[in-house]
Scaffold this active site. Structure first.
Site, short mmCIF file in Angstrom:
data_model
loop_
_atom_site.label_atom_id
_atom_site.label_comp_id
_atom_site.label_asym_id
_atom_site.label_seq_id
_atom_site.Cartn_x
_atom_site.Cartn_y
_atom_site.Cartn_z
N SER A 63 47.09 17.82 76.24
CA SER A 63 48.46 18.34 76.30
C SER A 63 48.74 18.68 77.75
CB SER A 63 48.54 19.61 75.45
OG SER A 63 49.74 20.32 75.66
N TYR A 92 45.63 27.96 72.39
CA TYR A 92 45.86 26.51 72.36
C TYR A 92 45.38 25.86 73.65
CZ TYR A 92 48.76 22.21 71.90
OH TYR A 92 49.23 20.91 71.82
#
Ligand SMILES: NC(=O)c1ccc[n+]([C@@H]2O[C@H](COP(=O)([O-])OP(=O)(O)OC[C@H]3O[C@@H](n4cnc5c(N)ncnc54)[C@H](O)[C@@H]3O)[C@@H](O)[C@H]2O)c1
Length: 274
Positions: free
Chosen positions: A139, A152
């Site tokens: 990401s 995350y």
């Protein structure tokens, strides 16, 4: 891996979002696709829509045995696997001060162990073939961090590090590696992460942190096409958004400035002048 026609791709998390976009793009490039997802009904829908050689498979990437069973099913059905996209992932927004240990475990088990299990199960096969490519979905949160994304981004930074080391390990062995680092992509990430979370990982807390506005993001189809280009061309970083360029540059400048500052203050360890 320039010639994709007739080769076999396994894509995890392919029942929705980016994984679905990758599955569609690799199928359009002539590959046979294993559409793998913990949500079997979504995997079935995508595979049925792709038609042809697509095969739907249930998998829970947080469990090594399940990923090994996925590999065996793909081998039994297609006789080889040339491209593995370790894409399945989930999101939770929580401040570290409030996060339950079950929040951490859920993200680490799916996002990080999911990639580790894919590498463990499929890499020996690709090395034996002398041909293959692994795409790990990290990401933009694997390159920059900030609250309430701390849990995350911990998993996504680890995927970037894992992928960089894997690239060097396999560079001369016929196995390519790419790491996918998108910004916002219009997917079901926020809702699906909670829909598929097993009860054992449910801390029973609503963290009430703002979720990223994924609906404002780019299309998963565009991401899938960029992944196919990277596989064909051997591209490593697949960074689909340029929005965060200056923040990444600032982060790297800060790291380099800290190196120089420490070397000035405590002396250089490399013998070079600073
Ligand atoms: N959407 C974004 O803005 C964005 C940005 C950067 C990175 N990502 C990453 O992209 C990847 C795909 O997410 P998405 O945005 O397409 O979300 P999505 O929810 O639309 O797709 C993810 C898929 O993974 C599946 N999945 C979840 N847990 C699983 C498990 N244990 N085993 C197998 N499958 C599982 C879900 O059922 C879902 O179909 C994730 O790794 C996510 O972190 C997303």
């Amino acid at each position: 891996m320039q010639d994709l026609e007739g080769k076999v791709a396994v894509v995890t998390g392919a029942g929705s979002g980016i994984g679905e976009g990758i599955a569609r793009a690799v199928a359009a490039a002539g590959m046979k696709v294993v559409v793998a997802d913990i949500d079997e009904s979504k995997a079935n829908t995508v595979a049925a829509d792709l038609g042809g050689d697509a095969l739907a498979c249930g998998v829970d990437v947080s469990r090594l045995a399940s990923v090994e069973a996925l590999r065996d099913r793909a081998l039994q059905h297609f006789g080889g696997v040339h491209l593995l996209c370790n894409n399945a992932g989930v999101w939770i927004g929580a401040l570290m001060a409030d996060a339950d240990i079950k929040d951490w475990q859920y993200l680490i088990d799916v996002n990080l162990y999911g990639v580790i299990h894919g590498v463990k199960a499929f890499l020996p096969l690709m090395l034996e073939q002398g041909e293959g490519h692994i795409v790990n979905t990290a990401s933009m949160g694997g390159l920059i961090s900030g609250p309430p994304e701390g849990l995350y981004t911990t998993t996504k930074f680890a995927i970037v590090g894992l992928s960089e080391a894997l690239l060097m390990e396999t560079a001369d062995k016929g196995v390519g590696v790419s790491v996918l680092c998108p910004g916002l992509v219009n997917t079901n990430l926020i809702t699906q992460s909670f829909a598929v979370r097993p009860d054992a990982y449910d801390p029973g807390i609503d963290h009430q942190q703002p979720a990223p506005d994924v609906a404002s993001g780019i299309s998963p189809r565009v991401v899938g096409e960029q992944v196919v280009d990277a596989v064909r061309e051997g591209g490593f970083y697949v960074i689909t958004h340029d929005d965060y360029r200056d923040i990444i540059a600032m982060r790297h400048d800060n790291i380099v400035a800290s190196i120089d500052e420490h070397a000035k203050r405590y002396g250089s360890t490399s013998g070079r002048e600073v």
